[in-house]
Design a protein around this motif. Structure first.
Motif, PDB file in Angstrom:
ATOM      1  N   THR A   1       0.809  -1.215   0.000  1.00 29.88           N
ATOM      2  CA  THR A   1       0.000   0.000   0.000  1.00 29.88           C
ATOM      3  C   THR A   1       0.842   1.266   0.000  1.00 29.88           C
ATOM      4  N   SER A   2       2.048   1.206   0.546  1.00 30.42           N
ATOM      5  CA  SER A   2       2.912   2.397   0.520  1.00 30.42           C
ATOM      6  C   SER A   2       3.328   2.747  -0.905  1.00 30.42           C
ATOM      7  N   SER A   3       3.266   1.775  -1.803  1.00 23.63           N
ATOM      8  CA  SER A   3       3.580   2.037  -3.216  1.00 23.63           C
ATOM      9  C   SER A   3       2.327   2.192  -4.065  1.00 23.63           C
ATOM     10  N   GLY A   4       1.182   2.282  -3.418  1.00 23.86           N
ATOM     11  CA  GLY A   4      -0.059   2.516  -4.151  1.00 23.86           C
ATOM     12  C   GLY A   4      -0.709   1.267  -4.703  1.00 23.86           C
ATOM     13  N   LEU A   5      -0.306   0.081  -4.234  1.00 26.50           N
ATOM     14  CA  LEU A   5      -0.896  -1.168  -4.725  1.00 26.50           C
ATOM     15  C   LEU A   5      -2.008  -1.635  -3.796  1.00 26.50           C
ATOM     16  N   THR A   6      -3.065  -2.168  -4.384  1.00 25.57           N
ATOM     17  CA  THR A   6      -4.154  -2.767  -3.621  1.00 25.57           C
ATOM     18  C   THR A   6      -4.307  -4.220  -4.046  1.00 25.57           C
TER      19      THR A   6
ATOM     20  N   GLU B   1      -2.433 -33.564 -11.465  1.00 25.88           N
ATOM     21  CA  GLU B   1      -2.399 -32.115 -11.401  1.00 25.88           C
ATOM     22  C   GLU B   1      -1.007 -31.575 -11.671  1.00 25.88           C
ATOM     23  N   GLY B   2       0.004 -32.319 -11.291  1.00 27.80           N
ATOM     24  CA  GLY B   2       1.370 -31.855 -11.502  1.00 27.80           C
ATOM     25  C   GLY B   2       1.726 -31.763 -12.965  1.00 27.80           C
ATOM     26  N   GLU B   3       0.917 -32.449 -13.828  1.00 28.35           N
ATOM     27  CA  GLU B   3       1.226 -32.451 -15.249  1.00 28.35           C
ATOM     28  C   GLU B   3       0.307 -31.522 -16.032  1.00 28.35           C
ATOM     29  N   GLN B   4      -0.558 -30.786 -15.335  1.00 29.43           N
ATOM     30  CA  GLN B   4      -1.474 -29.892 -16.031  1.00 29.43           C
ATOM     31  C   GLN B   4      -0.729 -28.748 -16.690  1.00 29.43           C
ATOM     32  N   GLU B   5      -1.365 -28.218 -17.718  1.00 22.39           N
ATOM     33  CA  GLU B   5      -0.823 -27.026 -18.364  1.00 22.39           C
ATOM     34  C   GLU B   5      -0.980 -25.842 -17.419  1.00 22.39           C
ATOM     35  N   MET B   6       0.036 -24.983 -17.405  1.00 19.28           N
ATOM     36  CA  MET B   6      -0.081 -23.771 -16.616  1.00 19.28           C
ATOM     37  C   MET B   6      -1.062 -22.825 -17.277  1.00 19.28           C
ATOM     38  N   PRO B   7      -2.009 -22.229 -16.508  1.00 19.92           N
ATOM     39  CA  PRO B   7      -2.891 -21.237 -17.093  1.00 19.92           C
ATOM     40  C   PRO B   7      -2.130 -19.980 -17.496  1.00 19.92           C
ATOM     41  N   SER B   8      -2.788 -19.148 -18.269  1.00 22.06           N
ATOM     42  CA  SER B   8      -2.152 -17.908 -18.717  1.00 22.06           C
ATOM     43  C   SER B   8      -1.822 -17.020 -17.524  1.00 22.06           C
ATOM     44  N   TRP B   9      -0.666 -16.372 -17.550  1.00 18.52           N
ATOM     45  CA  TRP B   9      -0.268 -15.480 -16.453  1.00 18.52           C
ATOM     46  C   TRP B   9      -1.161 -14.253 -16.370  1.00 18.52           C
ATOM     47  N   ASN B  10      -1.900 -13.978 -17.465  1.00 16.07           N
ATOM     48  CA  ASN B  10      -2.762 -12.802 -17.458  1.00 16.07           C
ATOM     49  C   ASN B  10      -4.131 -13.093 -16.858  1.00 16.07           C
ATOM     50  N   GLY B  11      -4.383 -14.350 -16.515  1.00 17.30           N
ATOM     51  CA  GLY B  11      -5.685 -14.715 -15.972  1.00 17.30           C
ATOM     52  C   GLY B  11      -5.911 -14.087 -14.611  1.00 17.30           C
ATOM     53  N   PRO B  12      -7.166 -13.698 -14.306  1.00 12.59           N
ATOM     54  CA  PRO B  12      -7.454 -13.045 -13.037  1.00 12.59           C
ATOM     55  C   PRO B  12      -7.190 -13.931 -11.837  1.00 12.59           C
ATOM     56  N   ALA B  13      -7.248 -15.282 -12.019  1.00 11.44           N
ATOM     57  CA  ALA B  13      -7.031 -16.187 -10.896  1.00 11.44           C
ATOM     58  C   ALA B  13      -5.565 -16.238 -10.492  1.00 11.44           C
ATOM     59  N   LEU B  14      -4.686 -15.693 -11.319  1.00  8.48           N
ATOM     60  CA  LEU B  14      -3.256 -15.767 -11.039  1.00  8.48           C
ATOM     61  C   LEU B  14      -2.706 -14.460 -10.494  1.00  8.48           C
ATOM     62  N   SER B  15      -3.529 -13.700  -9.837  1.00  4.75           N
ATOM     63  CA  SER B  15      -3.042 -12.438  -9.310  1.00  4.75           C
ATOM     64  C   SER B  15      -3.867 -12.027  -8.106  1.00  4.75           C
ATOM     65  N   LEU B  16      -3.183 -11.551  -7.085  1.00  4.36           N
ATOM     66  CA  LEU B  16      -3.863 -10.970  -5.935  1.00  4.36           C
ATOM     67  C   LEU B  16      -3.948  -9.458  -6.066  1.00  4.36           C
ATOM     68  N   CYS B  17      -2.895  -8.842  -6.609  1.00  4.42           N
ATOM     69  CA  CYS B  17      -2.854  -7.387  -6.748  1.00  4.42           C
ATOM     70  C   CYS B  17      -3.748  -6.942  -7.898  1.00  4.42           C
ATOM     71  N   TYR B  18      -4.523  -5.909  -7.648  1.00  2.21           N
ATOM     72  CA  TYR B  18      -5.395  -5.370  -8.684  1.00  2.21           C
ATOM     73  C   TYR B  18      -4.571  -4.578  -9.693  1.00  2.21           C
ATOM     74  N   SER B  19      -4.826  -4.819 -10.965  1.00  2.00           N
ATOM     75  CA  SER B  19      -4.066  -4.154 -12.014  1.00  2.00           C
ATOM     76  C   SER B  19      -4.431  -2.676 -12.100  1.00  2.00           C
ATOM     77  N   LYS B  20      -3.420  -1.846 -12.325  1.00  2.95           N
ATOM     78  CA  LYS B  20      -3.651  -0.420 -12.545  1.00  2.95           C
ATOM     79  C   LYS B  20      -3.954  -0.116 -14.010  1.00  2.95           C
ATOM     80  N   ASP B  21      -3.789  -1.121 -14.852  1.00  7.74           N
ATOM     81  CA  ASP B  21      -3.931  -0.919 -16.291  1.00  7.74           C
ATOM     82  C   ASP B  21      -5.393  -1.083 -16.706  1.00  7.74           C
ATOM     83  N   THR B  22      -6.242  -0.122 -16.325  1.00 10.73           N
ATOM     84  CA  THR B  22      -7.672  -0.232 -16.591  1.00 10.73           C
ATOM     85  C   THR B  22      -8.027  -0.042 -18.066  1.00 10.73           C
ATOM     86  N   ILE B  23      -7.143   0.551 -18.843  1.00 13.51           N
ATOM     87  CA  ILE B  23      -7.442   0.816 -20.253  1.00 13.51           C
ATOM     88  C   ILE B  23      -7.653  -0.475 -21.032  1.00 13.51           C
TER      89      ILE B  23
END
Length: 679
Positions: free
Chosen positions: A211-216, A539-561
Motif C-alpha cells: 500500500t505504501s507504493s499505491g498497490l491494492t 495435477e502436476g502435469e497440467q498445463e499452466m494457465p495464462s499469467w494474465n488470468g485473473p485467478a493468477l493475481s492478488l494485486c489489482y491491475s492499474k492498467d484499466t485501459i
C-alpha cells in the motif's frame, strides 16, 4: 498497456493505415514488426523527425502531464490552456493517432480515452527531454566514502529485512510451500491461517510494503501485505497455480527449478520487472523517475537530488512547478525505499546529508543477459560443521541452497544462511528418494574443507535405521475372482506394472504405476474405479494457465485501459472546423482592421473552434488563445493568454486581426514557435 497488447486489439484497418505511411512502410517491409517500429528508440527517433510542430508539442504535453495514464481530450486541452489552443491539441492528437504513437479507446457509454503505450515511454522521454545530460554518476573519488555510508533500510523503522533481497525471501517461501502435504484453500479461496504462517515463516518485509507504493490487493482481511506479495510473486513467476477445481494451490516444480538455474542477479532482475510492472501505469512523475533511473549504469552511484531535478524538468510545463521536497519524499516512499528493501538498489548518504543510489541488478533485463547454467557445478560454496550445521556464504547460489534444503532445516536467514542437519530432515530427504550417498556427494563436492567424518558416518547410520522399517503409499487392486487376476498376469503390459500379489485376487500396485495400469486395464475392457487415478500426480502435469488470468493475481491491475476496445474511427482534419465554408475567406487569409461587430464574431468563432487569433498591436504581431468575450456597460474586453501571460484587452488595444486555424493557415504561428525554441 504495452504496444504488443494494443496491437492484438487493434482493428486491421487501423493497423494497415499506420503501416502504409511512407516512413513506416520501408521498416515494415524489411521485417520489422509494428511493435518494434513504435517502441524501439532508433525507430522513434526517425518518427520524431516526421512529426509536425503541433504533434511534437502535444506529445510533450502528454509526456509531461499524463505519461502512460489514460486521458481525455478535454483534460489535455485544460492542461494546455496557457500554451496551446484547443484546436492545436486536437490537431496534434489527430496526427499522433494517425502515426500510432497515441492509441484511442472508447468506453461502453462512448467516452473516448487516449493513452501512450508504456513500452514507448522511455524512448520518447529520451527524445523530448535532455534526461541523459541531467543524471550523471558521481566522481570516482567519492565512491569509497559512499560505500562506507550505505543505509540499511529497516522494516517499519525497526529490524532490517532479508539482507540478500527479494529473491532469497521468495525462495524460502517456495521451499516452505513445497514441504506442505497440500496447499488447500478455504471456500473463500485463501490459504488457511496456520498454513499461511508456515509458508511465510522466513519472510521479513515491512507491514505496508504494497500500500505504501499505491498497490491494492484482494483478501486484505486474510493476507497481510508481505504474505500477499510472496503469493503474488509465486503466481506471476508460475511457481504457484490453482488446480482445475480451484480448491488448492499446486507447486509447479519445473518452473521453480528452471528459475534456480540462473544467477542470483538475474533472479533479482526478474522479480524487479514484476514489481515494476505492478506499478505501471504510474503517476507521470514516477514514470519519468523510473525511466531516468533505468538508464543508470549498474554499481555506479547517482545523486537522488539530481534524479528529483530530472523529474521536475520532465514534468514542468510553462510556469508550473512541482515542490522539490515533497517530490523527494514521495519518490523515497513509493519507489526508492521498496527497491532498497528488495536489494534491487543500494542507498547511501554523503557527509552533507544527500542521498545517493546505485543499481545492484541490471534493470533492463533482456534474454541476451540470461546466464543459464544447467549443471550444479562442483565449486566450494558451503561449510559443513561437526555439529551438523551447513553454512552457505553470500555467494552460494539458490540452486545449491535448494539441494541443501532438501535434507536440512533452515536456522538463520542472514547473509550467511545456516541450515542444520537432523535425523528428521534427513529422513524427509530419504522419503523423497534421496540416498545418503547423494547427500554426502553434494556436501563433499561443495564444501570448502573436508566434511567431518562423524557427519558422514551418522548419515549412513540414519539411512540404515530408516530402511529397517518403511511406510510406503501403495494402491490395492482387488479382482473379483482369481480368473481375472490370472488374466491380468497373462497380459504383458499389465504384468509389467503389477506389483506384489496378495492372496489369490489382489495385487499391491506401486503408486507411480497406477496411472499406467489404469490405461492397460481400460484397453483390456475393464473399467476400474476412477478413484484409482491419483489426483496429485495428474495435477502436476497440467498445463499452466495464462499469467494474465485473473485467478493468477492478488494485486489489482492499474492498467484499466485494457478493459476497453480500441476506437478505429479517425476523423478528418476538416472535422475540427465544422461549417468553415460559411465564414468569410478574408478572416483566415489576411490581417485587416474590422468593424467592432465583425471583431466580436471572429472572437466568438475562435472560441467556438478553440483556435488562435493573430492581433497586430503597436506594430507587433501577437498570437492570442481567446478564453472569453466579456461585455459590460462600458464596452467589451477580450480575455485570453499570450505566451503563458493572461491578457484582458479592449477593442482599442489592437488594429488588424486574423483568425488562425491550426492545420489550415498557421504557418506564421509555427515560424514563431521555431524562433522561440532557437532562442
Amino acid at each position: 498497456m504495452k504496444y504488443e497488447q494494443m496491437e492484438r486489439k487493434m482493428p486491421v484497418s487501423l493497423k494497415e493505415s499506420i503501416v502504409r505511411q511512407p516512413w513506416c512502410a520501408a521498416l515494415h517491409s524489411s521485417g520489422k514488426t509494428l511493435e518494434e517500429i513504435l517502441t524501439l528508440p532508433v525507430h522513434l527517433a526517425e518518427l520524431y523527425r516526421e512529426l509536425s510542430s503541433d504533434e511534437r508539442r502535444t506529445l510533450r504535453l502528454v509526456m509531461s502531464t499524463f505519461g502512460c495514464l489514460p486521458f481525455t481530450r478535454e483534460r489535455l486541452e485544460k492542461e494546455a490552456v496557457l500554451q496551446m489552443a484547443g484546436a492545436q491539441v486536437s490537431l496534434g492528437l489527430w496526427g499522433l493517432r494517425r502515426y500510432g504513437v497515441i492509441v484511442a479507446f472508447r468506453k461502453t457509454w462512448g467516452e473516448q480515452l487516449y493513452t501512450l503505450p508504456e513500452d514507448a515511454f522511455a524512448g520518447w522521454q529520451n527524445l523530448i527531454f535532455p534526461v541523459a545530460e541531467l543524471l550523471k554518476p558521481c566522481a570516482l573519488e567519492e565512491l569509497s566514502d559512499l560505500s562506507d555510508r550505505v543505509i540499511e533500510m529497516a522494516e517499519d523503522g525497526s529490524t532490517p529485512s532479508n539482507p540478500r533481497g527479494l529473491a532469497q525471501q521468495l525462495f524460502h517461501c517456495m521451499v516452505s510451500c513445497s514441504r506442505q502435504p497440500e496447499l488447500s484453500l478455504t471456500n473463500k479461496g485463501t490459504l488457511h491461517k496456520k498454513q499461511l504462517l508456515k509458508v511465510t515463516e522466513h519472510v521479513s518485509l515491512p507491514a505496508r510494503i504494497l500500500t505504501s507504493s499505491g498497490l491494492t490487493y484482494a483478501f486484505t482481511d486474510v493476507y497481510e501485505e508481505p504474505a500477499a506479495l510472496m503469493l503474488e510473486l509465486g503466481m506471476r513467476m508460475g511457481f504457484l497455480y490453482k488446480n482445475e477445481v480451484g480448491n488448492r494451490f499446486l507447486v509447479h516444480h519445473q518452473h521453480f527449478e528452471n528459475w534456480l538455474q540462473y544467477s542470483y542477479e538475474h533472479q533479482q532482475a526478474q522479480l524487479y520487472r514484476i514489481w515494476r510492472q505492478a506499478l505501471i501505469p504510474a503517476p507521470v512523475w514516477l514514470e519519468h523517475g523510473i525511466a531516468s533511473m533505468e538508464r543508470a549504469t549498474v554499481l555506479q552511484w547517482y545523486s537522488l537530488s539530481e534524479l528529483v531535478q530530472t523529474i521536475r524538468t520532465c514534468c514542468s510545463i510553462g510556469p508550473k512547478s512541482m515542490d522539490e521536497e515533497a517530490l523527494g519524499q514521495e519518490l523515497m516512499a513509493v519507489w526508492i525505499r521498496p527497491l532498497t528493501i528488495f536489494r534491487f538498489i543500494e542507498l547511501a548518504e554523503d557527509h552533507e546529508g544527500g542521498f545517493w543510489f546505485r543499481w545492484l541488478i541490471a534493470p533492463n533485463l533482456t534474454s541476451d543477459m540470461c546466464s543459464d547454467d544447467r549443471s550444479l557445478q562442483a565449486v566450494p560454496s558451503l561449510y559443513v560443521q561437526p555439529d551438523f550445521d551447513v553454512l552457505l556464504p553470500p555467494d552460494a547460489s539458490l540452486r545449491l541452497e535448494w539441494a541443501v534444503a532438501a535434507f536440512a532445516d533452515l536456522q538463520n536467514i542472514d547473509l550467511v544462511r545456516t541450515y542444520h542437519l537432523t535425523k528428521e530432515s534427513f529422513g524427509r530427504a530419504l522419503d523423497h528418494g534421496l540416498r545418503s550417498s547423494e547427500v554426502i556427494r553434494i556436501l563433499r563436492e561443495h564444501a570448502y574443507y573436508d566434511v567431518p567424518e562423524g557427519v558422514i558416518i551418522t548419515l549412513q547410520q540414519w539411512e540404515e535405521q530408516k530402511e529397517k522399517l518403511i511406510l510406503t503409499d501403495v494402491t490395492l487392486l482387488r479382482c473379483q475372482s482369481s480368473e481375472v487376476a490370472e488374466a491380468l498376469l497373462r497380459n504383458e503390459k499389465c504384468r509389467n506394472v503389477l506389483g506384489e500379489r496378495l492372496g489369490e485376487n489382489n495385487f499391491i500396485v506401486p503408486r507411480a504405476q497406477v496411472k499406467h495400469l489404469t490405461k492397460c486395464l481400460e484397453a483390456m475392457g475393464f473399467h476400474p474405479n476412477p478413484r484409482l487415478a491419483p489426483n496429485a500426480s495428474n495435477e502436476g502435469e497440467q498445463e499452466m494457465p495464462s499469467w494474465n488470468g485473473p485467478a493468477l493475481s492478488l494485486c489489482y491491475s492499474k492498467d484499466t485501459i485494457q478493459l476497453y476496445e480500441i476506437d478505429p474511427y479517425l476523423p478528418k482534419r476538416e472535422d475540427l472546423y465544422p461549417d468553415m465554408q460559411q465564414i468569410p475567406a478574408s478572416w483566415i487569409k489576411e490581417l485587416r482592421d474590422y468593424h467592432t461587430s465583425t471583431r466580436k464574431d471572429m472572437i466568438r468563432k475562435a472560441i467556438e473552434w478553440k483556435s488562435v487569433l493573430q492581433l497586430r498591436k503597436e506594430g507587433r504581431d501577437c498570437f492570442i488563445i481567446p478564453r472569453m468575450l466579456r461585455e459590460d456597460r462600458t464596452g467589451w474586453i477580450l480575455e485570453g493568454w499570450e505566451e503563458y501571460e493572461e491578457i484582458a484587452w479592449t477593442s482599442d488595444d489592437w488594429k488588424e486581426m486574423k483568425l488562425i486555424l491550426p492545420g489550415i493557415n498557421d504557418g506564421s504561428v509555427r515560424e514563431k514557435e521555431e524562433t522561440l525554441r532557437e532562442l
